[in-house]
Design a protein around this motif. Structure first.
Motif, PDB file in Angstrom:
ATOM      1  N   TYR A 113      37.659  44.916  43.491  1.00 51.93           N
ATOM      2  CA  TYR A 113      38.322  43.949  42.621  1.00 51.93           C
ATOM      3  C   TYR A 113      38.609  44.630  41.294  1.00 51.93           C
ATOM      4  CZ  TYR A 113      36.331  40.684  45.986  1.00 51.93           C
ATOM      5  OH  TYR A 113      35.976  40.044  47.140  1.00 51.93           O
TER       6      TYR A 113
ATOM      7  N   GLN B 120      37.372  29.226  35.099  1.00 52.01           N
ATOM      8  CA  GLN B 120      38.285  29.697  36.149  1.00 52.01           C
ATOM      9  C   GLN B 120      37.848  31.058  36.673  1.00 52.01           C
ATOM     10  OE1 GLN B 120      42.124  29.562  34.239  1.00 52.01           O
ATOM     11  NE2 GLN B 120      42.496  27.447  34.875  1.00 52.01           N
TER      12      GLN B 120
ATOM     13  N   ASP C 211      34.702  30.627  38.774  1.00 50.09           N
ATOM     14  CA  ASP C 211      35.081  30.046  40.069  1.00 50.09           C
ATOM     15  C   ASP C 211      35.643  31.119  41.007  1.00 50.09           C
ATOM     16  OD1 ASP C 211      34.244  27.545  39.259  1.00 50.09           O
ATOM     17  OD2 ASP C 211      36.274  26.790  38.857  1.00 50.09           O
ATOM     18  N   ALA C 212      36.460  32.026  40.463  1.00 56.13           N
ATOM     19  CA  ALA C 212      37.023  33.104  41.274  1.00 56.13           C
ATOM     20  C   ALA C 212      35.930  34.048  41.771  1.00 56.13           C
ATOM     21  CB  ALA C 212      38.073  33.874  40.475  1.00 56.13           C
TER      22      ALA C 212
ATOM     23  N   SER D 112      34.056  32.278  44.520  1.00 53.73           N
ATOM     24  CA  SER D 112      34.847  32.253  45.751  1.00 53.73           C
ATOM     25  C   SER D 112      34.816  33.601  46.462  1.00 53.73           C
ATOM     26  CB  SER D 112      36.297  31.875  45.450  1.00 53.73           C
ATOM     27  OG  SER D 112      36.366  30.542  45.011  1.00 53.73           O
ATOM     28  N   ALA D 113      34.770  34.682  45.675  1.00 56.38           N
ATOM     29  CA  ALA D 113      34.713  36.028  46.255  1.00 56.38           C
ATOM     30  C   ALA D 113      33.314  36.365  46.762  1.00 56.38           C
ATOM     31  CB  ALA D 113      35.158  37.064  45.217  1.00 56.38           C
TER      32      ALA D 113
END
Length: 95
Positions: free
Chosen positions: A34, A77, A80-81, A84-85
């Motif tokens: 990432y 945000q 949250d990302a 999610s990852a």
């Protein structure tokens, strides 16, 4: 998430980007990389140390001169990302 400590999962490595303006996260489970821009790199560096969510809001607002409301929204945000990852862990504070 209030009062919880955020940290990177144990299988995640944080490395500075070659141009020193960002960072990369490497998910050791599957080898996913990432890329983080300079703003994300600052937040991820704090998370790598273990940090409360509210502290991240303050870091973002101070370092990038954004309003507290914007810092809170953007930080949530981003968190949250990361959730999610699957590269973030939430640790309950010791009682």
């Amino acid at each position: 998430m209030r009062g919880q400590i955020l940290q990177l999962a144990t299988f995640v490595e944080l490395e500075a980007d070659a141009d020193a303006n960002g960072a990369v996260l490497i998910d050791g489970r599957v080898g996913t990389i990432y890329s983080c821009n300079s703003t994300a790199a600052v937040l991820v560096s704090e998370i790598a140390k273990g940090v409360e969510l509210e502290k991240l809001d303050e870091v973002l607002a101070r370092q990038f001169d954004v309003s507290p409301d914007r810092a809170i929204r953007d930080t949530r945000q981003f968190i949250d990302a990361l959730n999610s990852a699957g590269v973030l862990e939430l640790i309950e504070p010791a009682a």
